[in-house]
Design an enzyme around this catalytic site. Structure first.
Site, short mmCIF file in Angstrom:
data_model
loop_
_atom_site.label_atom_id
_atom_site.label_comp_id
_atom_site.label_asym_id
_atom_site.label_seq_id
_atom_site.Cartn_x
_atom_site.Cartn_y
_atom_site.Cartn_z
N GLU A 50 -1.71 -48.02 -14.30
CA GLU A 50 -1.56 -48.23 -12.86
C GLU A 50 -2.86 -47.81 -12.19
O GLU A 50 -3.03 -46.67 -11.77
CB GLU A 50 -0.38 -47.43 -12.28
CG GLU A 50 -0.04 -47.84 -10.85
CD GLU A 50 -0.32 -46.82 -9.77
OE1 GLU A 50 -0.30 -47.17 -8.58
OE2 GLU A 50 -0.58 -45.64 -10.08
N ASP A 80 0.76 -43.30 -14.42
CA ASP A 80 0.65 -43.30 -12.97
C ASP A 80 -0.71 -42.78 -12.52
O ASP A 80 -1.22 -41.79 -13.06
CB ASP A 80 1.75 -42.38 -12.42
CG ASP A 80 1.78 -42.35 -10.91
OD1 ASP A 80 1.93 -43.41 -10.31
OD2 ASP A 80 1.64 -41.24 -10.35
C1 GLC Z 1 1.28 -43.95 -7.80
C2 GLC Z 1 2.62 -44.43 -7.34
C3 GLC Z 1 2.76 -44.14 -5.89
C4 GLC Z 1 2.60 -42.68 -5.66
C5 GLC Z 1 1.30 -42.18 -6.24
C6 GLC Z 1 1.30 -40.69 -6.33
O1 GLC Z 1 0.24 -44.64 -7.22
O2 GLC Z 1 2.76 -45.78 -7.61
O3 GLC Z 1 4.01 -44.57 -5.42
O4 GLC Z 1 2.62 -42.40 -4.28
O5 GLC Z 1 1.11 -42.61 -7.56
O6 GLC Z 1 2.15 -40.29 -7.38
C1 GLC Z 2 -3.90 -45.71 -3.73
C2 GLC Z 2 -4.04 -45.44 -5.17
C3 GLC Z 2 -2.93 -46.05 -5.97
C4 GLC Z 2 -1.59 -45.74 -5.35
C5 GLC Z 2 -1.57 -46.05 -3.91
C6 GLC Z 2 -0.28 -45.59 -3.34
O1 GLC Z 2 -4.16 -47.04 -3.49
O2 GLC Z 2 -5.27 -45.93 -5.64
O3 GLC Z 2 -2.97 -45.54 -7.25
O4 GLC Z 2 -0.61 -46.54 -5.94
O5 GLC Z 2 -2.61 -45.39 -3.28
O6 GLC Z 2 -0.22 -46.02 -2.03
#
Ligand code: GLC
Ligand code: GLC
Length: 637
Positions: free
Chosen positions: A315, A273
């Site tokens: 991700e 993540d």
């Molecule tokens: C990742 C998840 C997102 C979350 C963020 C913080 O981007 O996909 O849903 O808000 O991490 O953990």
């Molecule tokens: C931003 C981050 C991504 C996360 C997202 C959540 O775009 O780069 O990692 O999933 O915020 O909204």
């Protein structure tokens, strides 16, 4: 190490397997850790602890998982098979709890899924927990969902059904109530070093100058004032998600233990993540830094050594140049493909595939032994992360175009079919991202509201068109469950105080099991089942495409070549694997389009083709006509 092996009481063979792999990866691992932590006086102490942690993980690894490890060592590209089809869901919203989820295995099989991503299910703070991403304990399941034993049982059941399990490794931050954070709050200096905690604004202000704001509606800037500690804490996301300080090797080792624990529950793929944010360096954006890659590579080496069957999925929802840097067999073997996702939506809005084609032409190819995860929607928002230069190359002004896409997908552009809502609108920069379900963004919500049957039909075709690409373009297709029914936006999230502040909940609806009954009902004369018939059509079409995908050898591997269609509305590409070939042509406009038969003949090396999905035969001796939003999967006959 000798002492440790004796304490673990493992057989000579098991120990030898580990030591073989340790030897194989030792030099790389040592090099990575040396670069990250070599300047620490206690480097060798940490190194030793890290190796012991890995040995323990292997010693304690359940034998059934070791068997999977051994199989995958000999079949490292297993995830590139056309048989791999993914789905993602929230345990509570889909089926209440982990125990009940097992009842849905038949459902997953019926749909054709072989990969299941369960959204974060570990213990979380009370109230808002960012959809499970504010973890207070990686060793316990959220009691509302079940227990670690339930998770292990489910993982065995999934494996028996031929379904791999994907869980998140949320390693950029913990919740403020994780026991490390609590120790920090009580003044424990060792644990204060786990985070970025500053008594005044001096350091935060220096960092802040070069940082992007990720959740600007939550708070301005990346630091949160903590009353108890009378200090500022680094919180990239929500105020209650404390970023971890990987400059401290103790954090690396502590998280490594959590990673091995999660892997030990029976996970096949760990979704890493928020990878972009894990390393901070003053004066930089603190995103995608070189050390972030070294860190993931070090985790990767340790996984190869101790849990070799486990893959990493990246991700990184960032600029495409940065997304790709996380993808390699040595780092993350698979990665979300946010560029494709955003550009498919871009193509639907513009009815043109120029930007999509431009981007695919030089961005789709990945290193060997890796694959994209192709998705249309997920639990997060859509951000327009395409490259400005790709846009400029075809005469598009990126800034204006993003404004247009935001207006389009929030339904504000005249004639827009989409019903999305803004996420994290930044009033200062005018920036925003888009929330909404696949069906609502593709026009179904609007069409049902206005009772426009033609529009309903078009919206269904838009959804199937996008799925048709995600399922064929190369890589692992990943459905966000609910898509298979055309689930609409759910605006009721605003009534729940723990969700009201985060518009992403609009596209996280609860599964409606009564849809399954609709599926069985036959069409009757009155209109009662019209909505049912739409859902049935979406479900059955998707199911059919998935099963067709699995039958097509050409869709294995990851090779994809674009070919010219002479129409800015029609995407064309070929997929080749061994000697099998499949052509995909897709019309992104709601007008009929035709392409020259010769184009298909030269790209597909044949005179006659069959659309695998409809069975229709196509001759290249004349133009081939595509109906609005129609697409073909063409196999030579
Ligand atoms: C990742 C998840 C997102 C979350 C963020 C913080 O981007 O996909 O849903 O808000 O991490 O953990
Ligand atoms: C931003 C981050 C991504 C996360 C997202 C959540 O775009 O780069 O990692 O999933 O915020 O909204």
């Amino acid at each position: 190490m000798d002492q440790a092996w004796q304490d673990f009481e493992v057989s000579e063979d098991l120990r030898a397997e580990f030591e073989d792999r340790l030897e194989q990866y030792w030099e790389e691992l040592f090099g990575l850790l040396l670069k990250l932590y070599g300047d620490r006086y206690d480097f060798f102490y940490h190194l030793e602890q890290i190796l012991l942690t890995a040995a323990k993980a292997w010693a304690e690894r359940p034998e059934n998982l070791r068997a999977i490890d051994r199989r995958r060592i000999h079949d490292p590209d297993w995830f590139q098979s056309q048989n791999v089809v993914g789905g993602a869901l929230y345990v509570d919203l889909f089926s209440e709890n982990l125990g009940k989820l097992a009842d849905s295995i038949e459902y997953f099989k019926e749909l054709g899924l072989t990969y299941l991503h369960l959204m974060p299910l570990f213990a979380v703070r009370p109230g808002d927990n960012d959809g499970g991403y504010a973890i207070s304990d990686y060793r316990n399941v959220d009691p509302r969902l079940g227990t670690i034993e339930d998770l292990q049982v489910l993982s065995d059941q999934l494996h028996e059904a031929g379904i791999t399990l994907v869980l998140d490794f949320v390693f950029n931050h913990t919740s403020e109530d994780h026991h490390w954070a609590k120790a920090a709050q009580s003044g424990d200096a060792e644990f204060q070093d786990f985070y970025f905690i500053h008594p005044d604004r001096t350091i935060p202000d220096q960092y802040q100058r070069t940082l992007r704001e990720i959740f600007p509606t939550v708070r301005r800037g990346s630091f949160t004032w903590h009353d108890g500690m009378q200090a500022w804490v680094w919180t990239t996301f929500n105020n209650f998600q404390w970023d971890l300080n990987y400059g401290n090797p103790a954090v690396f080792r502590a998280m490594l233990e959590e990673m091995f624990f999660i892997a030990g529950t029976g996970v096949d793929i760990l979704r890493l993540d928020a990878v972009a944010f894990i390393w901070k360096q003053m004066g930089t954006s603190c995103e995608n830094l070189p050390e972030a890659h070294l860190l993931i590579q070090a985790f990767n080496r340790l996984a190869r050594i101790a849990t070799p069957g486990v893959l990493f999925k990246s991700e990184a929802i960032v600029h495409p140049d940065d997304v790709i840097k996380y993808v390699s067999p040595e780092e993350c073997q698979i990665s979300y493909n946010p560029t494709l996702m955003a550009l498919l939506w871009e193509s639907l809005a513009t009815r043109e595939v120029r930007l999509l084609t431009r981007s695919l032409s030089h961005r789709h190819r990945l290193p060997d032994h890796t694959a994209w995860v192709n998705y249309l929607r997920c639990h997060d928002d859509i951000g327009w992360t395409f490259d400005d230069a790709d846009a400029a190359a075809i005469g598009i002004n990126a800034f204006d175009h993003r404004q247009f896409l935001n207006r389009f997908y929030t339904g504000q552009h005249p004639g827009s079919f989409a019903r999305g809502i803004p996420f994290q609108e930044n009033v200062q920069t005018g920036d925003m991202r888009i929330a909404g379900t696949l069906a609502s963004l593709a026009g179904l919500e609007h069409a049902i509201e206005t009772g426009d049957l033609v529009e309903q039909e078009l919206s269904v075709n838009r959804m199937l068109l996008l799925q048709g690409i995600a399922l064929s373009i190369g890589g692992i297709p990943l459905l966000y469950l609910g898509e298979e029914w055309g689930m609409l936006n759910d605006y009721d999230f605003v009534t729940d105080p723990a969700k009201a502040g985060d518009t992403r909940w609009v596209h996280r609806p609860k599964m409606r099991w009564e849809f399954l009954q609709d599926l069985e009902e036959t069409l009757d004369a009155d209109d009662r089942s019209r909505a049912g018939s739409i859902r049935r059509r979406i479900f059955r079409s998707l199911q059919k495409m998935i099963s067709a995908r699995k039958s097509l050898h050409a869709l294995g591997g990851t090779d994809m070549e674009l070919f010219p269609t002479d129409s800015s509305h029609v995407l064309g590409f070929s997929r080749t694997y061994d000697s099998s070939r499949l052509l995909v042509v897709a019309n992104f406009s709601e007008r009929e389009q035709s392409i020259a038969g010769n184009r298909l003949r030269t790209a597909g090396l044949g005179r006659f083709f069959e659309d695998v999905l409809s069975g229709e035969r196509i001759s290249t001796s004349h133009d081939v006509v595509l109906q609005p939003y129609e697409f073909f999967w063409l196999s030579r006959v």
